[in-house]
Design an enzyme around this catalytic site. Structure first.
Site, PDB file in Angstrom:
ATOM      1  N   LYS A  64      13.433  16.585  55.957  1.00  0.00           N
ATOM      2  CA  LYS A  64      12.211  17.371  55.464  1.00  0.00           C
ATOM      3  C   LYS A  64      12.582  17.768  54.124  1.00  0.00           C
ATOM      4  CE  LYS A  64       8.632  19.852  54.460  1.00  0.00           C
ATOM      5  NZ  LYS A  64       7.690  19.455  54.709  1.00  0.00           N
ATOM      6  N   CYS A 112       5.937  23.776  48.229  1.00  0.00           N
ATOM      7  CA  CYS A 112       6.954  23.234  48.924  1.00  0.00           C
ATOM      8  C   CYS A 112       7.787  22.373  47.918  1.00  0.00           C
ATOM      9  CB  CYS A 112       6.329  21.751  49.565  1.00  0.00           C
ATOM     10  SG  CYS A 112       5.064  22.631  50.702  1.00  0.00           S
TER      11      CYS A 112
HETATM   12  N1  SAJ Z   1       2.382  15.861  41.328  1.00  0.00           N
HETATM   13  C1  SAJ Z   1       2.581  15.386  40.074  1.00  0.00           C
HETATM   14  N2  SAJ Z   1       2.485  14.032  40.052  1.00  0.00           N
HETATM   15  C2  SAJ Z   1       2.250  13.256  41.237  1.00  0.00           C
HETATM   16  C3  SAJ Z   1       2.059  13.957  42.475  1.00  0.00           C
HETATM   17  C4  SAJ Z   1       2.129  15.531  42.306  1.00  0.00           C
HETATM   18  O1  SAJ Z   1       2.372  16.100  39.028  1.00  0.00           O
HETATM   19  O2  SAJ Z   1       2.315  12.010  41.009  1.00  0.00           O
HETATM   20  C5  SAJ Z   1       2.319  17.354  41.279  1.00  0.00           C
HETATM   21  C6  SAJ Z   1       0.957  18.174  41.938  1.00  0.00           C
HETATM   22  O3  SAJ Z   1       0.038  18.141  40.686  1.00  0.00           O
HETATM   23  C7  SAJ Z   1       1.581  19.351  42.371  1.00  0.00           C
HETATM   24  C8  SAJ Z   1       2.819  19.080  42.726  1.00  0.00           C
HETATM   25  O4  SAJ Z   1       3.252  17.854  42.606  1.00  0.00           O
HETATM   26  O5  SAJ Z   1       1.754  20.418  41.427  1.00  0.00           O
HETATM   27  C9  SAJ Z   1       3.057  19.008  44.405  1.00  0.00           C
HETATM   28  O6  SAJ Z   1       1.763  18.233  44.797  1.00  0.00           O
HETATM   29  P1  SAJ Z   1       1.860  17.112  46.306  1.00  0.00           P
HETATM   30  O7  SAJ Z   1       0.731  16.557  46.054  1.00  0.00           O
HETATM   31  O8  SAJ Z   1       3.073  16.065  45.619  1.00  0.00           O
HETATM   32  O9  SAJ Z   1       2.703  17.866  47.289  1.00  0.00           O
HETATM   33  P2  SAJ Z   1       2.468  19.010  48.104  1.00  0.00           P
HETATM   34  O10 SAJ Z   1       3.103  20.320  47.975  1.00  0.00           O
HETATM   35  O11 SAJ Z   1       0.850  19.196  48.475  1.00  0.00           O
HETATM   36  O12 SAJ Z   1       2.959  18.341  49.693  1.00  0.00           O
HETATM   37  C10 SAJ Z   1       3.977  18.126  49.870  1.00  0.00           C
HETATM   38  C11 SAJ Z   1       4.109  16.650  50.610  1.00  0.00           C
HETATM   39  N3  SAJ Z   1       5.352  16.131  50.423  1.00  0.00           N
HETATM   40  C12 SAJ Z   1       5.594  14.730  50.151  1.00  0.00           C
HETATM   41  O13 SAJ Z   1       4.729  13.967  49.692  1.00  0.00           O
HETATM   42  C13 SAJ Z   1       6.937  14.230  50.176  1.00  0.00           C
HETATM   43  C14 SAJ Z   1       3.931  17.071  51.922  1.00  0.00           C
HETATM   44  O14 SAJ Z   1       3.715  15.722  52.856  1.00  0.00           O
HETATM   45  C15 SAJ Z   1       4.674  18.005  52.800  1.00  0.00           C
HETATM   46  O15 SAJ Z   1       4.190  18.399  53.878  1.00  0.00           O
HETATM   47  C16 SAJ Z   1       4.360  19.110  51.936  1.00  0.00           C
HETATM   48  O16 SAJ Z   1       4.653  19.089  50.457  1.00  0.00           O
HETATM   49  C17 SAJ Z   1       5.279  20.375  52.609  1.00  0.00           C
HETATM   50  O17 SAJ Z   1       4.573  21.150  53.237  1.00  0.00           O
HETATM   51  O18 SAJ Z   1       6.367  20.412  52.489  1.00  0.00           O
END
Ligand code: SAJ
Length: 424
Positions: free
Chosen positions: A211, A265
């Site tokens: 995780k 996360c």
């Molecule tokens: N972000 C970027 N650029 C990207 C992708 C995301 O700047 O290309 C930023 C987003 O804007 C946001 C942050 O990252 O501020 C996190 O967003 P996210 O969409 O990457 O992730 P979360 O926090 O919504 O969900 C993540 C997911 N983990 C992964 O994709 C590895 C989800 O599957 C997990 O279950 C979740 O964390 C968790 O609960 O741990």
């Protein structure tokens, strides 16, 4: 036999998990320390926004399969899904897990399965087993009795994406880390009630680290994109065009730069690894530093734009700044650790003129910016009136409008929504 499951913690993961079991006619007792969450769920409502879930919660409560309570009751299986935040010193805070474990100890009985789903530092499930063993010397646990223990214990991390939780809880593969093979098998039988993805068995420590690894992988890759965006800005290169082209390589897949990394996360879990291996986890720590520094970089861009307009003859108090988006990512209503909110708040603190926000996903603006004088504006008015447009979140509504004209004003587009088309 699985007749009753108790879910401890009815948040973003606990409530959907409880609901998916309940709509498959498993009796579920959801436990939460918040009376208002318990009341809300028992009315058939929910306390956060997640597409498709509201209808399912209503159906599960209405049919009598889902009930919320403040205290754990006897059940066949317990799933712990409580938050594990960071302390001020960036260390994992597992006190909610400890409290949850202590609350279920009195109602545990031989044959029970206990699953930890909360994101946890490696070793937490073993600690959980020790806490339970201390509190219930009348029962046997996997650490002493192996596969013949009275209680089965496993770590099974959630990995669903907010906004897609109902779909992903069912379709994602599940990592199942039992303390013994029998523990893993018992956990697989539980998840089979609603998981259509594969349930892959491993040991407890691999499952815990898996995780943390998934979210650190994403953080490191976002940091790469953020670092590229800053390098490109220095060198006058369009980072969006660059990433698009680089990603045409069959083995390159760069993520998107933004205004920083938020949520509960990705910005948190890498610290669990850094904390456990501070001398070794150099790249993971560096990625955190890059992503955490991005909001300050955006604020510098805003300052530069203000200075630019002043050179054009405007005074600071005449300059209207519009921030587009406040939530931690697109098309959700979640403000947790949101860099966009942090940036907006900092702009409001520093800027003498008007600061407004366009945020289609919130009913009201948070107090922390309202009390700094930030006002709400609708999209068209902000596009029309603002002198500096700061695009912070790539909400669908913002993507639906074409790039605003730039005559006598500045655009800081941190998400590439209004990027210039090549040749413009
Ligand atoms: N972000 C970027 N650029 C990207 C992708 C995301 O700047 O290309 C930023 C987003 O804007 C946001 C942050 O990252 O501020 C996190 O967003 P996210 O969409 O990457 O992730 P979360 O926090 O919504 O969900 C993540 C997911 N983990 C992964 O994709 C590895 C989800 O599957 C997990 O279950 C979740 O964390 C968790 O609960 O741990």
């Amino acid at each position: 036999m699985l007749n009753t499951v108790s879910i401890i913690g009815l948040g973003y993961i606990g409530l959907p998990t409880a609901t998916l079991l309940a709509i498959r006619k498993v009796r579920v007792i959801g436990v939460d320390i918040s009376p208002s969450i318990v009341d809300t769920i028992n009315r058939g409502d929910m306390h956060f926004v997640e597409p498709e879930l509201d209808i399912l919660v209503r159906a599960a409560v209405g049919a009598g399969y889902l009930r919320a309570a403040m205290q754990p009751e006897p059940a066949d299986a317990f799933i712990i899904a409580v938050p594990t935040p960071l302390t001020e010193g960036l260390k994992p805070d597992v006190r909610s897990i400890e409290t949850a474990v202590k609350s279920i100890a009195p109602v545990l009985k031989a044959g029970n399965l206990v699953i930890l789903e909360s994101t946890s530092p490696v070793g937490t499930t073993e600690r959980l087993a020790h806490w339970l063993a201390e509190l219930r010397p009348d029962l046997t646990f996997p650490q002493q009795a192996g596969d013949t223990s009275d209680i089965r214990i496993a770590y099974c991390p959630e990995r669903v994406m907010p906004g897609r939780v109902v779909h992903e809880l069912v379709s994602n593969d599940r990592v199942i880390g039992g303390m013994t093979p029998a523990c893993s098998e018992a956990a697989v039988l539980l998840y089979r009630w609603f998981v259509q993805g594969e349930c892959v068995i491993t040991d407890v420590r691999v499952a815990e680290m898996c995780k943390l690894t998934e979210n650190s992988f994403r953080d490191v890759n976002i940091a790469f994109a953020n670092e590229l965006s800053m390098i490109c800005d220095e060198q006058g290169i369009d980072v969006w065009e660059l990433i698009r082209l680089a990603n045409r390589h069959p083995r390159v897949d760069i993520l998107k730069p933004g205004c920083g990394v938020g949520g509960h996360c990705i910005a948190v879990d890498p610290w669990f690894i850094v904390n456990s291996a501070p001398a070794t986890a150099k790249l993971i720590a560096a990625a955190r530093a890059v992503n955490d520094a991005k909001p300050e970089w955006v604020l510098q861009k805003v300052d530069d734009a203000i200075n630019d307009l002043k050179m054009d003859g405007m005074t600071a108090s005449d300059i209207c700044i519009a921030c587009f988006g406040l939530t931690f990512k697109a098309d959700i209503d979640d403000l947790r650790e949101s860099p966009a909110l942090h940036i907006t708040q900092a702009i409001a603190e520093r800027h003498a003129g008007k600061v407004c926000v366009v945020e289609p996903n919130l009913d009201r603006l948070p107090d922390c910016i309202v009390e700094k004088g930030v006002v709400r504006m609708d999209l068209d008015a902000a596009l029309d009136q603002a002198d500096i447009l700061v695009l912070l979140v790539d909400h669908a509504q913002f993507k639906s409008v074409s790039r605003p004209h730039t005559r006598r004003r500045r655009i800081i587009d941190t998400r590439g929504v209004w990027e210039r088309k090549h040749g413009q």
